[in-house]
Scaffold this motif. Sequence first.
Motif, PDB file in Angstrom:
ATOM      1  N   ARG A  12      77.027  31.818  54.923  1.00 54.62           N
ATOM      2  CA  ARG A  12      77.784  32.610  53.938  1.00 54.62           C
ATOM      3  C   ARG A  12      79.201  32.882  54.437  1.00 54.62           C
ATOM      4  N   TYR A  16      82.619  31.645  52.612  1.00 59.44           N
ATOM      5  CA  TYR A  16      83.694  32.589  52.312  1.00 59.44           C
ATOM      6  C   TYR A  16      85.029  32.063  52.858  1.00 59.44           C
ATOM      7  N   GLN A  19      86.227  29.082  50.837  1.00 59.38           N
ATOM      8  CA  GLN A  19      86.764  29.505  49.537  1.00 59.38           C
ATOM      9  C   GLN A  19      88.158  30.097  49.709  1.00 59.38           C
ATOM     10  N   LYS A  20      88.371  30.865  50.769  1.00 60.13           N
ATOM     11  CA  LYS A  20      89.668  31.501  51.015  1.00 60.13           C
ATOM     12  C   LYS A  20      90.752  30.489  51.393  1.00 60.13           C
ATOM     13  N   GLU A  36      84.881  42.223  50.973  1.00 60.44           N
ATOM     14  CA  GLU A  36      84.242  41.110  50.260  1.00 60.44           C
ATOM     15  C   GLU A  36      83.062  40.528  51.023  1.00 60.44           C
ATOM     16  N   ILE A  37      82.895  40.921  52.288  1.00 59.04           N
ATOM     17  CA  ILE A  37      81.798  40.377  53.100  1.00 59.04           C
ATOM     18  C   ILE A  37      81.017  41.490  53.811  1.00 59.04           C
TER      19      ILE A  37
END
Length: 145
Positions: A12, A16, A19-20, A36-37
């Motif tokens: 995960r 993340y 995606q960033k 966000e995490i």
Amino acid sequence: MVLEISDDRLRRLYAYWSQKKGARRVPSRADIAPEEITDILPWVMLMERVGTRIRYRLVGDGFRQIYGDKLLGMYLDEIDLDHITAAYIEEYERAARDLVPVARKWTFTKLNGRHLEYERLILPLAPDDKTVNMFLTGAVGFGFG
């Protein structure tokens, strides 16, 4: 290069980070939003490059329990990594040099006899997409005592 990540929390974190970064090679620290995490923050560390050394800037409680010592503000070359210090640091250097994530499982025994087994994921961060100044790192224990 195929990145082998066995722990779901680290997968995960990698998703993340991916995606960033979007179309860039790596995201910057400014792209990372801890809120966000929150579900994986206990196993996240933020490492910074200070000259040729790497320092713990943020250490999640989950990893702090795995390692068993306070790490905040310490440099990698100052902590008890048994015989693996050079190889451990080299993975950060490779992530910075090649702008790639690095994942590996580590097993070692600290000087105090504490045996550690964990999986670590190093994700480089760069403000200009080329000069890494920080690392988003995740580490999850799969056996320690």
